[in-house]
Design an enzyme around this catalytic site. Structure first.
Site, PDB file in Angstrom:
ATOM      1  N   TYR A  59       0.855  -1.189   0.000  1.00 49.83           N
ATOM      2  CA  TYR A  59       0.000   0.000   0.000  1.00 49.83           C
ATOM      3  C   TYR A  59       0.890   1.239   0.000  1.00 49.83           C
ATOM      4  O   TYR A  59       1.883   1.298   0.736  1.00 49.83           O
ATOM      5  CB  TYR A  59      -0.908   0.043   1.237  1.00 49.83           C
ATOM      6  CG  TYR A  59      -1.665   1.346   1.367  1.00 49.83           C
ATOM      7  CD1 TYR A  59      -2.915   1.495   0.783  1.00 49.83           C
ATOM      8  CD2 TYR A  59      -1.111   2.435   2.041  1.00 49.83           C
ATOM      9  CE1 TYR A  59      -3.598   2.701   0.878  1.00 49.83           C
ATOM     10  CE2 TYR A  59      -1.781   3.640   2.124  1.00 49.83           C
ATOM     11  CZ  TYR A  59      -3.032   3.767   1.545  1.00 49.83           C
ATOM     12  OH  TYR A  59      -3.704   4.973   1.625  1.00 49.83           O
ATOM     13  N   GLU A 118      -3.292   7.572  -4.250  1.00 54.20           N
ATOM     14  CA  GLU A 118      -3.341   6.334  -3.461  1.00 54.20           C
ATOM     15  C   GLU A 118      -3.199   5.150  -4.406  1.00 54.20           C
ATOM     16  O   GLU A 118      -4.014   5.001  -5.332  1.00 54.20           O
ATOM     17  CB  GLU A 118      -4.648   6.236  -2.676  1.00 54.20           C
ATOM     18  CG  GLU A 118      -4.701   4.989  -1.785  1.00 54.20           C
ATOM     19  CD  GLU A 118      -6.005   4.885  -1.007  1.00 54.20           C
ATOM     20  OE1 GLU A 118      -5.963   4.864   0.231  1.00 54.20           O
ATOM     21  OE2 GLU A 118      -7.068   4.832  -1.664  1.00 54.20           O
TER      22      GLU A 118
END
Length: 403
Positions: free
Chosen positions: A125, A213
């Site tokens: 992530y 993101e």
């Protein structure tokens, strides 16, 4: 301004970030040709079909009409068209769509990047955004890619790392290497990650983004580092510097009322309450919403008419607020500094008459320049408008009309 995955990836690629390549289509008839083209360019034999909507959780989401998930692996060219049919044109409901399905107008047919190889595949992530506490940019990253970051933060917070970046200095080489080290990478993957982080940060700064993101960032079986997904939000106030990005705006993904308000230069955000707000100034808007909450109501919107609260803008604001069927009352709270209160009052009276029958009570509080004259105008109008002076009076009147 939110972007679709394929749009965010196009920005990343322009800054040298490795991405999962794909072809975007808006018709089932285009599916086979797009898949063939992707095979020619990448050699892929399997295809990941991804719904393109402004919401996360697409892989777990379900298309209401077909029961398909929003991200599906088609294991072969002969499966692509059938897979696209299950997603395109349907309404995809995810954890982020508030119980409503969003229509899928486009799908991305992407290459399969989870191919076998010599090293282990891992998902990471990573996001870049503004850290408001420090007033600097921050890169948030974790070895637990592919999962909701909120779940990781709650269950294993020690697996989330943050790297603060001074915007005046930019990302330093040692910081990129530190990120790669904390992710447990070595060799070719370590070098690829350091380069990836540098390019990602350059894309964030260069595009005037509010957030990038990437979930997941993939370390492939041959130690490449690529962005498999991309959730990107650009700063609306900087779009004048990026006309090519402004053209990426997809108004079909936005609330129609917010789109209409933006077209007439009103700052409007729809909320879920029952009391409409009309104010001039963001700070006053926040205070007004607090008043509504304290009075037992819930704000139905944020609406700032700005410093030119003339009759025309007031009328447009009323019409936009009244499009929300949940609105049971409207609170107008204007401070007359640049704009005179009596002009606003006249605008309210004119707007009321032009719109015709307004089915909900209107509470008006005008303070500042010519506030006395403004109250007299409203009181003498004979319209169903409640004029108040103090904030407490406004709160009490909201409670009264909602009772």
């Amino acid at each position: 301004m939110n972007l679709h995955e394929y749009q965010g990836k196009s920005i990343l690629a322009s800054y040298g970030v490795g991405i999962q390549r794909g072809e975007v289509i808006d018709s089932v008839d285009q599916a086979e040709a797009a898949a063939k083209k992707l095979t020619e360019e990448t050699g892929t034999g399997w295809y990941v079909v991804k719904a393109q909507i402004h919401a996360g959780g697409r892989g777990k989401g379900v298309v209401e009409e077909t029961g398909s998930h929003g991200v599906v692996l088609a294991k072969g060219l002969d499966k692509v068209e059938e897979t696209v049919k299950g997603i395109l044109g349907g309404h995809l409901e995810t954890a982020q769509t508030n119980g409503k399905g969003k229509k899928v107008n486009k799908v991305l047919i992407a290459e399969d990047v989870y191919y076998p190889g010599e090293s282990e595949i891992s998902e990471i992530y990573m996001s870049v955004l503004l850290d408001r506490e420090s007033g600097q940019n921050v890169i948030v990253y974790s070895t637990e890619g592919g999962m909701d970051i909120e779940t990781v933060a709650e269950e294993t917070p020690e697996k989330i790392y943050k790297e603060i970046v001074d915007p005046a200095l930019g990302l330093q080489g040692f910081q990129a290497r530190k990120i790669a080290f904390n992710l447990g990478l070595s060799g070719a993957a370590f070098k690829a990650m350091a380069k990836f982080v540098g390019s990602l940060y350059a894309a964030y700064v260069g595009s005037d983004a509010s957030m990038f993101e990437i979930n997941p960032v993939l370390k492939t079986s041959d130690d490449k580092i690529i962005a498999v997904d991309a959730k990107v939000t650009l700063d609306d106030n900087a779009l004048f510097r990026h006309k090519e990005y402004a053209e990426m705006r997809d108004v079909t993904e936005e609330d129609p009322t917010e789109v209409e308000a933006k077209a007439v230069e009103l700052n409007y955000v729809k909320l879920d309450g029952n009391v409409g707000c009309m104010v001039n100034g963001a700070g006053l808007a926040m205070a007004t919403m607090d008043i509504i909450k304290f009075s037992g109501g819930e704000p139905a919107n944020f609406l700032d008419v700005g410093g030119t609260a003339n009759a025309e803008r007031v009328e447009k604001a009323f019409k936009i607020i009244l499009k929300d069927p949940n609105v049971k009352a409207i609170l107008v709270n204007i401070f007359g500094g640049i704009v005179r209160c009596d002009r606003v009052a006249q605008g309210i009276v004119d707007a009321y008459k032009n719109i015709g029958n307004i089915p909900v009570p209107i509470i008006v509080r005008l303070q500042g320049t010519n506030a006395v004259e403004a109250k007299a105008l409203i009181d003498a109008s004979g319209l169903d408008v409640h004029s108040v002076v103090q904030l407490q009076e406004a709160a009490d009147k909201v409670s009264e009309v909602l009772a």
